[in-house]
Design an enzyme around this catalytic site. Structure first.
Site, PDB file in Angstrom:
ATOM      1  N   THR A  94       0.847  -1.201   0.000  1.00 43.68           N
ATOM      2  CA  THR A  94       0.000   0.000   0.000  1.00 43.68           C
ATOM      3  C   THR A  94       0.875   1.240   0.000  1.00 43.68           C
ATOM      4  OG1 THR A  94      -1.806  -1.108   1.168  1.00 43.68           O
ATOM      5  CG2 THR A  94      -1.772   1.296   1.256  1.00 43.68           C
ATOM      6  N   PHE A 136       1.209   5.128   0.852  1.00 48.32           N
ATOM      7  CA  PHE A 136       0.666   6.149   1.730  1.00 48.32           C
ATOM      8  C   PHE A 136       1.272   7.509   1.382  1.00 48.32           C
ATOM      9  CE2 PHE A 136       0.048   2.286   4.093  1.00 48.32           C
ATOM     10  CZ  PHE A 136      -1.097   2.474   4.844  1.00 48.32           C
TER      11      PHE A 136
END
Length: 288
Positions: free
Chosen positions: A174, A176
């Site tokens: 992921t 960020f």
């Protein structure tokens, strides 16, 4: 706790956003927030210095809400972090793979662990976030129910790991964005830089082609280009863009000037150092 030492995130303690905060800023206190809007507000209102906001996952795709929130959130992107996501199958003490019948988690985590869910014949149950699912499973204390969440969540909520690293894809990562009230722009030429901006074009033939032509002619690499409708109308789209380069460097400066001529409402959201993850592959496992 002084706000200068606080970083906000969406979710409960033990969420992957919490894990990312601790990975990048181990000296800071993490501040759980009920929503992404609340995390932005915590920084705007001075209750936190930074916010850690997920924007996309290598398996599940973009976090759509945040692409709408970023342009209006009143904050600036000052950095990026790629967090390797290792999902764990968590359950109360005494539960086994044979006793569980359902698995609870955020919809993205559930989609990232479909193979395990099918193999065990589990019924997926959607929750607002992974850590919240872990907290609920701990409260239920029922061996028929399990959660997909992080090792940190297992520690916080006293759950056992029945099966480790259950994600379908080994590259599950992921991205960020680190947000702050004020921009923190590195000097041009000091490092590899990412510039993030949004713009709109009218729904006309070749409008996007003309708006982006300057990036091709000036040799600027677009690493991300996404569109979405705004204001409930289908007559115009807003585009979210990441490019390699700094606005004070000639190639990107000329490309942005040409974009400004053809597009409307162009807004730079951040100019920040590129993560080493972009250039060293997907095996950095938590390095920023």
């Amino acid at each position: 706790m002084p706000t200068s030492n606080v970083i906000a995130f969406q979710g409960l303690p033990g969420a992957y956003s919490d894990l990312s905060c601790r990975s990048v800023f181990p000296e800071m206190q993490t501040l759980p927030c009920a929503s992404f809007e609340d995390a932005f507000a915590a920084v705007r209102e001075g209750r936190a210095r930074l916010a850690m906001i997920p924007v996309e996952n290598s398996v599940a795709g973009r976090v759509a809400d945040n692409h709408h929130l970023l342009p209006q959130g009143g904050l600036h992107i000052i950095g990026e972090h790629f967090q390797r996501v290792n999902h764990q199958l968590l359950a109360p003490k005494g539960a086994t793979l044979g006793t569980i019948r359902s698995v609870h988690s955020h919809i993205q985590a559930l989609s990232q662990c479909r193979e395990m869910t099918r193999a065990l014949g589990l019924t997926p149950v959607n929750h607002a976030d992974t850590a919240g699912a872990a907290a609920d499973i701990a409260k239920m204390n029922d061996p028929a129910h399990a959660a997909i969440a992080s090792k940190l969540a297992a520690e916080i909520y006293g759950l056992e790991i029945l099966k480790a690293d259950i994600e379908d894809a080994a590259h599950n990562t992921t991205r960020f964005l680190i947000m702050a009230r004020e921009p923190r722009i590195p000097p041009a030429g000091s490092c590899k830089t990412i510039t993030t901006f949004v713009f709109r074009v009218s729904s006309r033939p070749a409008a996007l082609y003309k708006a982006l032509g300057g990036f091709a002619t000036n040799g600027v690499n677009l690493t991300k280009l996404e569109s979405y409708m705004v204001g409930g109308r289908f007559a115009a789209a807003q585009f979210y863009v990441d490019v390699e380069g700094h606005p004070d460097e000639r190639p990107l400066r000329l490309a942005l000037e040409e974009l400004d001529f053809f597009a409307r409402e162009m807004k730079i959201l951040g100019v920040y150092p590129a993560s080493l993850f972009r250039y060293q592959g997907s095996q950095l496992d938590g390095e920023d």
